[in-house]
Design an enzyme around this catalytic site. Structure first.
Site, PDB file in Angstrom:
ATOM      1  N   ARG A  42       0.846  -1.232  -0.031  1.00 32.99           N
ATOM      2  CA  ARG A  42       0.099   0.064  -0.183  1.00 32.99           C
ATOM      3  C   ARG A  42       1.008   1.297  -0.103  1.00 32.99           C
ATOM      4  O   ARG A  42       0.663   2.373  -0.800  1.00 32.99           O
ATOM      5  CB  ARG A  42      -0.721  -0.073   1.126  1.00 32.99           C
ATOM      6  CG  ARG A  42      -2.005   1.010   1.243  1.00 32.99           C
ATOM      7  CD  ARG A  42      -3.158   0.799   2.144  1.00 32.99           C
ATOM      8  NE  ARG A  42      -2.516   1.130   3.717  1.00 32.99           N
ATOM      9  CZ  ARG A  42      -2.972   0.726   4.780  1.00 32.99           C
ATOM     10  NH1 ARG A  42      -4.560   0.724   4.389  1.00 32.99           N
ATOM     11  NH2 ARG A  42      -2.657   0.830   5.839  1.00 32.99           N
ATOM     12  N   LYS A  66      -2.671   6.664   1.627  1.00 31.05           N
ATOM     13  CA  LYS A  66      -2.409   7.240   2.823  1.00 31.05           C
ATOM     14  C   LYS A  66      -1.696   8.560   2.826  1.00 31.05           C
ATOM     15  O   LYS A  66      -0.560   8.571   3.669  1.00 31.05           O
ATOM     16  CB  LYS A  66      -1.862   6.373   3.970  1.00 31.05           C
ATOM     17  CG  LYS A  66      -2.925   5.209   4.524  1.00 31.05           C
ATOM     18  CD  LYS A  66      -2.384   4.214   5.631  1.00 31.05           C
ATOM     19  CE  LYS A  66      -2.589   5.085   6.925  1.00 31.05           C
ATOM     20  NZ  LYS A  66      -3.671   5.311   7.493  1.00 31.05           N
ATOM     21  N   GLU A 110     -16.204   6.071   4.588  1.00 33.81           N
ATOM     22  CA  GLU A 110     -15.467   5.718   5.433  1.00 33.81           C
ATOM     23  C   GLU A 110     -15.555   6.692   6.552  1.00 33.81           C
ATOM     24  O   GLU A 110     -16.007   7.802   6.598  1.00 33.81           O
ATOM     25  CB  GLU A 110     -14.239   5.272   5.117  1.00 33.81           C
ATOM     26  CG  GLU A 110     -13.341   6.052   4.777  1.00 33.81           C
ATOM     27  CD  GLU A 110     -11.972   5.765   4.308  1.00 33.81           C
ATOM     28  OE1 GLU A 110     -11.473   5.012   5.074  1.00 33.81           O
ATOM     29  OE2 GLU A 110     -11.079   6.087   3.181  1.00 33.81           O
TER      30      GLU A 110
END
Length: 376
Positions: free
Chosen positions: A111, A212, A248
């Site tokens: 990720r 992120k 989210e």
């Protein structure tokens, strides 16, 4: 090329981060002098961190473990001026028989690589990432809480550390990893009380919501602060395109349960592909549920029987209620929920209480256990 100890600036009263004082007790060789029962979720300074540096056009090489300290960084660095930075989050767990476990660190590495590509940064290989995480855990192993008292939270960060004004290339990048002991992120066993945010949006199509990036979080702090001031636990964000579909929470993915069907918003570039999310989807299917990754309208959420969220910090946390346009809707909570079953199953795997048939855990051996050794 990595940052040496001489290139690090010692902490000072003006530069040191806000550190929560650790409640202390008598120490021994195995543990730091901490009252683990009083451990919260926040930054606590530990002993060591990992640092590696990379010049433009080069690849990351092996970094080193150095004492935890502040960085010396240019005011014109890419991270300070343009927000070129990513972070990851994962945990180390101490088992009841003295082992130290990591949970799917390779997934965090992949990720990070995806995010680095999006933000035009070089990145460590999966092996380099996992090795750095292991080194940090071993260098701070006395800070890993006893079984059942918490975990060691590990924070890898990749950022543009070189000075830049106007255009690429960035001359230098830094990859660093630090860790600190943490307790439960959500301590309310009765479940979370969420506010559905219908004004601000967390992420936008073709933006950075799916990685992120450090720029994803502070812009929505204002909504979280306002919600907490009103007595809510967290905020649930809606999609930017229509304002009609749930996406989210501030830092966790959301799931809804209706009958034998479990639904979660699909990964479409605005939702973070959580490692815990991915694991929970697999476990839920193992339990015989049908899992749908799809667009989830607010109406479907409000009509659900059970709702929960997942994440490295949240693990699996029941959502007791959501409030949308001043109307509160409640959901099933308690020991009989799917969330409770998933929490128990996942944490049993993470802490070595059951055999890991998934191949998700990476084991390190606690050097303070007689007859054992630590290896990378």
């Amino acid at each position: 090329m990595f940052l040496t100890q001489k290139q690090l600036v010692p902490n000072s009263k003006s530069m040191a981060p806000m550190v929560q004082p650790l409640p202390t007790s008598l120490s021994d060789e195995k543990y730091a002098n901490v009252k683990w029962e009083e451990l919260g979720f926040g930054f606590y300074r530990t002993d060591n961190m990992y640092v590696a540096k990379c010049k433009h056009g080069e690849s990351f090489q092996e970094g080193s473990i150095v004492p935890y300290a502040d960085f010396q960084i240019s005011p014109c660095s890419a991270v300070l001026n343009y927000g070129q930075g990513l972070y990851e989050g994962l945990k180390a767990y101490r088992t009841e028989d003295g082992r130290i476990m990591l949970f799917r660190p390779d997934q965090n590495a992949l990720r990070l690589q995806s995010g680095a590509h999006r933000l035009c940064m070089p990145y460590p290989t999966v092996d380099q990432f996992v090795s750095a995480v292991k080194q940090v855990v071993l260098a701070n192993q006395k800070w890993i809480p006893p079984p059942g008292k918490g975990t060691l939270y590990i924070r890898p960060i990749l950022f543009g550390s070189g000075p830049i004004l106007g255009s690429l290339p960035v001359p230098e990048y830094t990859f660093t990893v630090f860790a600190c002991p943490v307790g439960r992120f959500h301590k309310d066993n009765a479940g979370l009380n969420l506010k559905i945010e219908d004004k601000f949006r967390r992420a936008f199509p073709s933006g950075t919501g799916g990685v992120k990036s450090i720029t994803n979080y502070s812009p929505v702090w204002i909504t979280l602060a306002e919600a907490k001031a009103q007595g809510f636990s967290d905020v649930l964000f809606l999609d930017a395109a229509t304002g009609k579909n749930v996406e989210e929470l501030f830092a966790s993915n959301v799931f809804i349960v209706k009958g034998n069907v479990v639904s979660t918003p699909e990964i479409s570039g605005t939702i973070l592909p959580g490692v815990t999310r991915k694991s929970i989807i697999e476990l839920t299917r193992d339990f015989g549920y049908k899992v749908e990754e799809r667009v989830v309208p607010v109406e479907d959420l409000l009509d659900a029987e059970e709702v929960f969220c997942t994440g490295t910090a949240a693990i699996v946390t029941t959502i007791a209620s959501v409030t949308f346009k001043d109307i509160k809707t409640g959901f099933k909570t308690g020991d009989k929920t799917l969330a409770a079953k998933l929490f128990a199953t996942l944490t049993d795997i993470q802490t070595g209480r059951v055999k890991d048939n998934k191949g998700w855990t990476v084991e390190l051996t606690d050097a303070t256990t007689p007859g054992s050794t630590l290896t990378l």
